[in-house]
Design a protein around this motif. Structure first.
Motif, mmCIF file in Angstrom:
data_model
loop_
_atom_site.group_PDB
_atom_site.id
_atom_site.type_symbol
_atom_site.label_atom_id
_atom_site.label_comp_id
_atom_site.label_asym_id
_atom_site.label_seq_id
_atom_site.Cartn_x
_atom_site.Cartn_y
_atom_site.Cartn_z
ATOM 1 N N ASN A 95 0.829 -1.211 0.000
ATOM 2 C CA ASN A 95 0.000 0.000 0.000
ATOM 3 C C ASN A 95 0.864 1.263 0.000
ATOM 4 O O ASN A 95 0.534 2.241 -0.687
ATOM 5 N N ASN A 96 1.952 1.263 0.748
ATOM 6 C CA ASN A 96 2.855 2.418 0.756
ATOM 7 C C ASN A 96 3.476 2.632 -0.622
ATOM 8 O O ASN A 96 3.587 3.768 -1.097
ATOM 9 N N HIS A 97 3.860 1.548 -1.276
ATOM 10 C CA HIS A 97 4.433 1.667 -2.617
ATOM 11 C C HIS A 97 3.394 2.185 -3.608
ATOM 12 O O HIS A 97 3.712 2.999 -4.479
ATOM 13 N N CYS A 98 2.150 1.744 -3.485
ATOM 14 C CA CYS A 98 1.093 2.233 -4.382
ATOM 15 C C CYS A 98 0.898 3.735 -4.228
ATOM 16 O O CYS A 98 0.659 4.432 -5.213
ATOM 17 N N GLN A 99 0.999 4.229 -3.024
ATOM 18 C CA GLN A 99 0.896 5.672 -2.801
ATOM 19 C C GLN A 99 2.034 6.402 -3.520
ATOM 20 O O GLN A 99 1.819 7.449 -4.127
ATOM 21 N N ARG A 100 3.229 5.828 -3.473
ATOM 22 C CA ARG A 100 4.369 6.438 -4.187
ATOM 23 C C ARG A 100 4.127 6.436 -5.694
ATOM 24 O O ARG A 100 4.457 7.396 -6.385
ATOM 25 N N PHE A 101 3.544 5.353 -6.218
ATOM 26 C CA PHE A 101 3.215 5.299 -7.641
ATOM 27 C C PHE A 101 2.202 6.386 -7.999
ATOM 28 O O PHE A 101 2.345 7.082 -9.000
ATOM 29 N N PHE A 102 1.158 6.523 -7.181
ATOM 30 C CA PHE A 102 0.133 7.536 -7.449
ATOM 31 C C PHE A 102 0.755 8.926 -7.429
ATOM 32 O O PHE A 102 0.461 9.758 -8.301
ATOM 33 N N VAL A 107 -2.199 8.692 -11.481
ATOM 34 C CA VAL A 107 -3.300 7.806 -11.855
ATOM 35 C C VAL A 107 -3.395 6.693 -10.817
ATOM 36 O O VAL A 107 -2.430 6.402 -10.114
ATOM 37 N N GLY A 108 -4.566 6.084 -10.749
ATOM 38 C CA GLY A 108 -4.757 4.995 -9.799
ATOM 39 C C GLY A 108 -3.850 3.822 -10.089
ATOM 40 O O GLY A 108 -3.607 3.477 -11.247
ATOM 41 N N VAL A 109 -3.338 3.220 -9.040
ATOM 42 C CA VAL A 109 -2.492 2.043 -9.166
ATOM 43 C C VAL A 109 -3.138 0.917 -8.365
ATOM 44 O O VAL A 109 -3.398 1.054 -7.178
ATOM 45 N N THR A 110 -3.424 -0.159 -9.046
ATOM 46 C CA THR A 110 -3.943 -1.353 -8.396
ATOM 47 C C THR A 110 -2.797 -2.331 -8.266
ATOM 48 O O THR A 110 -1.973 -2.445 -9.175
ATOM 49 N N HIS A 111 -2.730 -3.008 -7.136
ATOM 50 C CA HIS A 111 -1.674 -4.010 -7.012
ATOM 51 C C HIS A 111 -2.273 -5.384 -6.772
ATOM 52 O O HIS A 111 -3.320 -5.522 -6.153
ATOM 53 N N VAL A 112 -1.612 -6.363 -7.350
ATOM 54 C CA VAL A 112 -1.951 -7.760 -7.119
ATOM 55 C C VAL A 112 -0.655 -8.467 -6.745
ATOM 56 O O VAL A 112 0.430 -8.060 -7.162
ATOM 57 N N THR A 113 -0.790 -9.503 -5.948
ATOM 58 C CA THR A 113 0.377 -10.233 -5.491
ATOM 59 C C THR A 113 0.197 -11.709 -5.795
ATOM 60 O O THR A 113 -0.873 -12.267 -5.571
ATOM 61 N N VAL A 114 1.245 -12.292 -6.310
ATOM 62 C CA VAL A 114 1.280 -13.728 -6.552
ATOM 63 C C VAL A 114 2.317 -14.306 -5.599
ATOM 64 O O VAL A 114 3.484 -13.946 -5.659
ATOM 65 N N LEU A 115 1.855 -15.134 -4.673
ATOM 66 C CA LEU A 115 2.752 -15.783 -3.711
ATOM 67 C C LEU A 115 2.996 -17.207 -4.178
ATOM 68 O O LEU A 115 2.060 -17.959 -4.437
#
Length: 119
Positions: A95-102, A107-115
């Motif tokens: 979430n912190n990284h998404c804020q940096r992207f925004f 523009v909105g940044v959606t993140h998905v994670t593959v574990l």
């Protein structure tokens, strides 16, 4: 025995089969993307924002800009972790990284994670 190159395999998959990957793994996201407009990889920008996002045997990141079917642009950050013990602070970190992207792209940044791991 040579270790499995998870990073290389996923880099290849995303480069050549991005739409198919998203349709299978994240169909709701794939459904809102206008696939007539080619997605743009933002690897250089990702490295500027997150210098620690260099591929290593335990993680890999991909940032992509898409045109949505609504006509708006959006970014998707795909984060892979190949370890047996996920980071308990993973959600906060992402979430912190998404804020940096925004902040960088506006523009909105959606993140998905593959574990992926052996456990």
């Amino acid at each position: 025995m040579k270790p499995i190159d998870f990073v290389g395999a996923w880099q290849f998959t995303l480069k050549h089969f991005l739409q198919s990957f998203l349709e299978v793994a994240f169909p709701v996201i794939a459904a809102v993307i206008d696939w007539k407009v080619p997605p743009v990889s933002l690897d250089k920008e990702l490295q500027e924002i997150l210098p620690d996002a260099q591929p290593d045997p335990e993680r890999f990141d991909k940032l992509i800009r898409f045109r949505l079917i609504s006509g708006l642009d959006a970014c998707l950050w795909i984060h892979f972790e190949f370890c047996n013990h996920p980071d308990p602070d993973l959600e906060n970190r992402l979430n912190n990284h998404c804020q940096r992207f925004f902040d960088r792209f506006g523009v909105g940044v959606t993140h998905v994670t593959v574990l992926a791991g052996e456990e």
